[in-house]
Design a protein around this motif. Structure first.
Motif, mmCIF file in Angstrom:
data_model
loop_
_atom_site.group_PDB
_atom_site.id
_atom_site.type_symbol
_atom_site.label_atom_id
_atom_site.label_comp_id
_atom_site.label_asym_id
_atom_site.label_seq_id
_atom_site.Cartn_x
_atom_site.Cartn_y
_atom_site.Cartn_z
ATOM 1 N N GLY A 89 -13.029 -1.560 -83.452
ATOM 2 C CA GLY A 89 -13.558 -0.688 -84.493
ATOM 3 C C GLY A 89 -15.023 -0.382 -84.300
ATOM 4 N N ARG A 90 -15.807 -1.394 -83.961
ATOM 5 C CA ARG A 90 -17.237 -1.177 -83.851
ATOM 6 C C ARG A 90 -17.778 -1.799 -82.578
ATOM 7 N N LEU A 92 -19.761 -4.066 -81.357
ATOM 8 C CA LEU A 92 -20.552 -5.250 -81.648
ATOM 9 C C LEU A 92 -20.464 -6.212 -80.479
ATOM 10 N N GLU A 93 -21.603 -6.844 -80.191
ATOM 11 C CA GLU A 93 -21.585 -7.753 -79.047
ATOM 12 C C GLU A 93 -20.760 -8.998 -79.332
ATOM 13 N N THR A 94 -20.744 -9.409 -80.604
ATOM 14 C CA THR A 94 -19.927 -10.578 -80.957
ATOM 15 C C THR A 94 -18.449 -10.237 -80.745
ATOM 16 N N PRO A 111 -15.598 5.534 -82.012
ATOM 17 C CA PRO A 111 -14.639 6.521 -81.530
ATOM 18 C C PRO A 111 -14.659 6.570 -79.996
ATOM 19 N N VAL A 112 -13.466 6.498 -79.418
ATOM 20 C CA VAL A 112 -13.352 6.366 -77.971
ATOM 21 C C VAL A 112 -13.771 7.650 -77.250
#
Lengths: 139, 314
Positions: A89-90, A92-94, A111-112
């Motif tokens: 979805g986002r 994020l590095e985590t 969005p891909v």
């Protein structure tokens, strides 16, 4: 474009039909053989049947988390071979670390960007090819 | 006398109104501000609160408590609604973007130049819309208190570098001059790295948008003058600047300095409200120094490992 006889196979796991259809068009027209699954359970069953080269895994599935599906796929020798690209979805590095820990080889944020996705798919399939036919050790 | 304690964000209109009403009813009010908890009113009980003998007064208090619960539920419902709507909007837009890119890249047949340009406009506009929806969704999540911090210790310089990389093409396009200064031997930040990257990207994005071509953007990180155990990160630009009367308003949700329909700068008006929420969740402060026509300097403070009593790992 029709899939060539030696085309690589991709299992597309995405619960939303509209988005799944859009990605199916993208992948088919890019020359891959595409199968689809709409849930985690569906994905596990289809993967065991078709033995795909690569799996595109949306993480937000209705029945189980895409990372859980990936862990199960990697545990089963019948499906462990497929490289998994997570669609998150986002960015994020985590999230990235969690994807890798679950057994994904790469991840793409929504969005891909379709060009980026196709490039990553090619890279991953390339790596899979190398693992299958390792270069002879250099002397 | 009954004592009510009122917790509210400085800008929460319902709570401010409620406080006025309560004040007129003769309650003693205590107010604590800007800790990001949103509106909350608590009836002090126990030793502090005198026994209520007057039944009329007890009834009034009960009514107030009911009204407050409703208010709180409404606030959560509003955020939930925003989150649901945003999620529903994203799905068809994702399909539009994907099909657009399939067409653009000629996978369904080659396009001529004019067709290609038209399809590219569909893609760009849809992506812009997706970006705004993402922002509303993030804001709704902070409003619904659905955001938890995942704190870790990290050098702030790396986050500044990431924010720079993410904006590099826009900076190049406008011919802006970028400069980063990180104080030597600066302690690591102790915060949620993804949230801080989000805040920094937002501030840098604003700096790019509001700075004319060939201007400069300077990002700095140093110990905070007021309390050296905290870090102060600043994004300074040579842009159009902000009049002092608007300095508070721009951190409010849906606020933009130029709200006229002919405004030149677009967006949801949520970016700085989200940034403020994220920084307040960390207990930090966010603000701006600026003068119209003389650039802006946005800054925020973050706990360093020193605040949390941890020494940095070797």
């Amino acid at each position: 474009m029709n899939a060539k006889p030696d085309a690589r196979s991709i299992l597309l796991v995405e619960d939303n039909e509209t988005i799944r259809n859009a990605f199916a068009v993208l992948l088919r027209e890019s020359g891959y053989v595409v199968e689809q699954a709409a849930s985690g359970a569906d994905a596990l069953a289809r993967a065991a049947e078709m033995d795909p080269d690569l799996i595109l895994m949306d993480l937000g599935l209705p029945d189980m988390n895409g990372l859980e599906v990936t862990r199960r796929l990697k545990k089963d020798p019948a499906t462990a071979r497929a490289r998994v690209i997570a669609i998150t979805g986002r960015a994020l590095e985590t999230a990235y670390e969690a994807c890798i820990a679950a057994g994904c080889s790469a991840y793409v944020a929504k969005p891909v960007d379709t060009r980026l996705l196709l490039r990553i798919i090619e890279e991953e399939l390339g790596k899979a090819r190398l693992e299958k036919h390792p270069k002879p050790p250099q002397t | 006398m009954i004592e009510l304690q009122l917790f509210l964000r400085g800008d929460h209109e319902e709570a401010v109104r409620l406080r006025e009403v309560l004040g007129r009813e003769g309650f003693v009010l205590k107010r604590s501000l800007d800790r990001g908890e949103g509106a909350e009113i608590r009836l002090l009980e126990g030793a502090d609160a005198p026994h209520v003998e007057d039944e009329e007064k007890a009834r009034q208090i009960e009514e107030l408590e009911v009204a407050l619960r409703e208010l709180r539920n409404l606030d959560v419902a509003k955020s939930q609604f925003l989150a649901n709507v945003s999620h529903e909007l994203r799905t068809p837009l994702t399909a539009i973007v994907t099909y657009g890119e399939v067409l653009r890249d000629g996978l369904l047949g080659e396009l001529n130049d004019r067709q290609g340009e038209a399809v590219q406009s569909v893609i760009s506009s849809s992506r812009q819309l997706l970006g705004m929806i993402e922002e509303i969704l993030t804001y709704a999540r902070t409003g619904a208190r659905a955001i938890d911090l995942e704190a870790s210790n990290f050098p702030i310089g790396g986050v500044i570098e990431s924010a720079h990389e993410m904006s590099a093409s826009l900076i190049r396009k406008k011919g802006l001059n970028w400069e980063t200064t990180v104080e030597v031997e600066l302690p690591s930040a102790s915060a949620d790295r993804d949230k801080i990257l989000h805040v920094l990207t937002n501030l840098v994005g604003n700096a790019i948008e509001f700075t004319p071509a060939h201007g400069h953007i300077r990002v700095s990180a140093r110990r905070w003058e007021t309390d050296p155990a905290w870090l102060c990160i600043a994004v300074e630009d040579s842009g159009i600047g902000i009049d002092a009367q608007h300095h508070e308003m721009i951190f409010r949700e849906f606020a933009q300095v130029d709200s006229s329909r002919s405004r030149q700068h677009h967006g949801t008006g949520l970016g700085l409200a989200i940034a403020r929420n994220f920084i307040q969740l960390h207990g930090g402060q966010i603000g701006v120094d600026s003068e119209l026509g003389h650039g802006s300097r946005f800054f925020f403070t973050l706990p360093s490992v020193e605040v949390n009593g941890l020494s940095e790992e070797p």
